[in-house]
Design a protein around this motif. Structure first.
Motif, mmCIF file in Angstrom:
data_model
loop_
_atom_site.group_PDB
_atom_site.id
_atom_site.type_symbol
_atom_site.label_atom_id
_atom_site.label_comp_id
_atom_site.label_asym_id
_atom_site.label_seq_id
_atom_site.Cartn_x
_atom_site.Cartn_y
_atom_site.Cartn_z
ATOM 1 N N ASP A 373 1.105 -1.073 0.330
ATOM 2 C CA ASP A 373 0.094 0.126 -0.114
ATOM 3 C C ASP A 373 0.905 1.558 -0.159
ATOM 4 O O ASP A 373 0.825 2.485 -0.740
ATOM 5 N N THR A 374 1.800 1.313 0.820
ATOM 6 C CA THR A 374 2.975 2.429 1.230
ATOM 7 C C THR A 374 3.397 2.007 -0.541
ATOM 8 O O THR A 374 3.634 3.813 -0.909
ATOM 9 N N VAL A 375 3.542 1.699 -0.844
ATOM 10 C CA VAL A 375 4.469 1.658 -2.005
ATOM 11 C C VAL A 375 3.905 2.581 -3.729
ATOM 12 O O VAL A 375 4.362 2.437 -4.379
ATOM 13 N N ILE A 376 2.740 1.717 -3.610
ATOM 14 C CA ILE A 376 1.163 2.277 -4.341
ATOM 15 C C ILE A 376 1.186 3.952 -4.153
ATOM 16 O O ILE A 376 1.625 4.691 -5.440
ATOM 17 N N SER A 377 1.320 4.010 -2.797
ATOM 18 C CA SER A 377 0.319 5.500 -3.326
ATOM 19 C C SER A 377 2.213 6.202 -2.980
ATOM 20 O O SER A 377 2.139 7.439 -3.403
ATOM 21 N N ILE A 378 3.358 6.026 -2.743
ATOM 22 C CA ILE A 378 4.517 6.708 -3.570
ATOM 23 C C ILE A 378 4.899 7.201 -4.870
ATOM 24 O O ILE A 378 5.101 7.545 -4.898
ATOM 25 N N LYS A 380 2.561 6.361 -7.129
ATOM 26 C CA LYS A 380 1.526 7.707 -7.436
ATOM 27 C C LYS A 380 2.029 8.931 -7.674
ATOM 28 O O LYS A 380 1.708 9.646 -8.396
ATOM 29 N N ILE A 381 2.648 9.690 -7.153
ATOM 30 C CA ILE A 381 3.695 10.728 -6.234
ATOM 31 C C ILE A 381 4.385 10.457 -6.979
ATOM 32 O O ILE A 381 4.416 12.038 -8.035
ATOM 33 N N ILE A 382 4.989 10.025 -7.416
ATOM 34 C CA ILE A 382 6.593 10.064 -7.829
ATOM 35 C C ILE A 382 6.021 10.059 -9.472
ATOM 36 O O ILE A 382 6.060 10.914 -10.492
ATOM 37 N N LEU A 383 4.692 9.219 -9.944
ATOM 38 C CA LEU A 383 4.853 9.143 -11.206
ATOM 39 C C LEU A 383 3.541 10.117 -11.619
ATOM 40 O O LEU A 383 4.034 10.340 -13.221
ATOM 41 N N GLN A 384 3.012 10.330 -10.829
ATOM 42 C CA GLN A 384 1.804 11.232 -11.473
ATOM 43 C C GLN A 384 1.307 12.338 -11.827
ATOM 44 O O GLN A 384 2.095 13.161 -10.670
#
Ligand code: PLP
Length: 384
Positions: A373-378, A380-384
């Motif tokens: 969950d943490t990696v997905i949210s990170i 999203k912030i970095i890529l999008q």
């Protein structure tokens, strides 16, 4: 302190605390050189042989078929050079997506004219096309086949059973690089036709710098690669890494003692991550066959333009760097080569689009759903 998430277990794994304890105890107790005939040496030798027996039992091999090395690279080099130099085999069949310890070794032997090298065809998912293997074998009986069990960059699995049957039919010698699979899958060497397999302790929560190869039959027919003393029954000169060998055997024992549970625990993590990636990123695609014949702990995903804010020449390094700053350790391509995907011979062989940002996530028993969950949210912030 910030978060620390380690999703790079195909590169290496953390040492299991139980393994560490066993190694420290061996360090305290066995200081002799296993080749010495006095009691210090004999005690160390006994530990090495106990470890060999343990490894052999787990793989349904004989202790005389197990040879300790400094790791997977040396094991692969020993076999390839040994087969080519000692058995006089010229025709070698391999794939363009082997680990560099095989790929580069074979390239060099081919360039120097020592071997004639053929690569099997790969299908659209990057799997070895067994029909093309059979075609090559038919034309070149008595050749040497080197095909890895699981690919370390994309996770594709190649059946040892199926390749072994073909090799038996066409009287080929068969080496399977099992560095990514020993301790992750049940491997019963009595039920498959394979002449050589290789392993490395640091991929299964053991120490770095120690591994082994299995050579079928106790009549040693290939010559050593590392020349020196008569250690490892003349197959590998050099004083044995007693503590490493003890750690390797313990790590393998732990891995197989709870193999089914660990498999399903990590498989569930992979499925969860796949679902989360699909739900959160529109244009991603997976490199290799992520669903079917695939390592249960590895995902190689390519992000494309719609999901990435900005494409710059150093985009992959920046992405890995930004993830690292956020405390997330992943890899682009194989960490064994450059730590970066740029120039990955595996993705090139698969014709993966240059404009993709490809990341490898690889899990272990120490990872959790919350970390995903943490990696997905990170991401999203970095890529999008
Ligand atoms: C498939 C494969 N073979 C061989 C090796 C080399 O093993 P070692 O790091 O012990 O030299 C690796 C390491 O990444 C690997 O993944």
């Amino acid at each position: 302190m910030g978060i620390k998430i380690y999703f790079d277990n195909a590169a290496t794994t953390q040492l299991d605390p139980v393994v560490k304890k066993e190694m420290i105890s061996a360090m305290d107790k066995f200081s002799g050189n296993p080749s010495s005939i006095h009691s210090f040496g004999r005690e160390a030798k006994t530990e090495v042989e106990k470890s060999r027996k343990k490894v052999a039992e787990i793989l349904a091999a004989s202790p005389s078929e197990i040879f300790f090395t400094s790791g997977g690279t040396e094991a692969n080099n020993t076999i390839i050079n040994g087969v080519v130099n000692s058995l006089g085999i010229k025709k070698v069949i391999s794939s363009p997506i082997e680990h560099p310890s095989i790929w580069v070794t074979l390239q060099r032997l081919s360039e120097s004219g020592d071997i004639e090298l053929e690569y099997v065809d790969l299908d659209n998912n990057g799997h070895v096309d067994l029909n093309s293997l059979e075609k090559y074998l038919k034309n070149n009986p008595n050749s040497f086949v080197s095909l890895m069990h699981a690919n370390n960059e994309i996770g594709n699995l190649t059946s040892i059973k199926k390749v072994g049957e073909l090799c038996k039919e066409y009287k080929a010698i068969y080496h399977a690089d099992t560095v990514q699979t020993v301790g992750k899958y049940h491997i019963d060497l009595q039920t498959v036709n394979v002449d050589f397999i290789t392993s490395s302790a640091h991929k299964l929560h053991g120490p770095k710098g120690v591994g082994f190869f299995y050579m079928k039959g106790s009549d040693t027919s290939i010559k050593s690669f590392i020349t020196g003393g008569a250690q490892e029954r003349n197959m590998r000169g050099g004083t044995e890494n007693t503590y490493g060998i003890v750690g390797l055997a313990k790590a393998l024992e732990i891995a197989v003692s709870d193999l089914d549970n660990i498999q399903s625990q990590i498989k569930a993590l992979k499925e969860y991550m796949l679902n989360e990636l699909r739900a959160n990123f529109e244009t991603l695609s997976f490199n290799g066959d992520v669903e079917n014949k695939s390592l249960f702990n590895l995902i190689n995903v390519g992000f494309t333009l719609n999901d990435v804010k900005e494409i710059t020449p150093d985009k992959l390094d920046m992405l890995l760097f930004n993830l690292d700053i956020e405390g997330v350790a992943v890899s682009g391509g194989s960490a064994c080569s450059s730590g970066s995907l740029v120039g990955s011979h595996v993705l090139k062989a698969l014709n993966v689009d240059d404009n993709k940002l490809s990341i490898r996530f690889s899990f272990s028993k120490f990872n959790t759903k919350e970390e995903i969950d943490t990696v997905i949210s990170i991401l999203k912030i970095i890529l999008q």
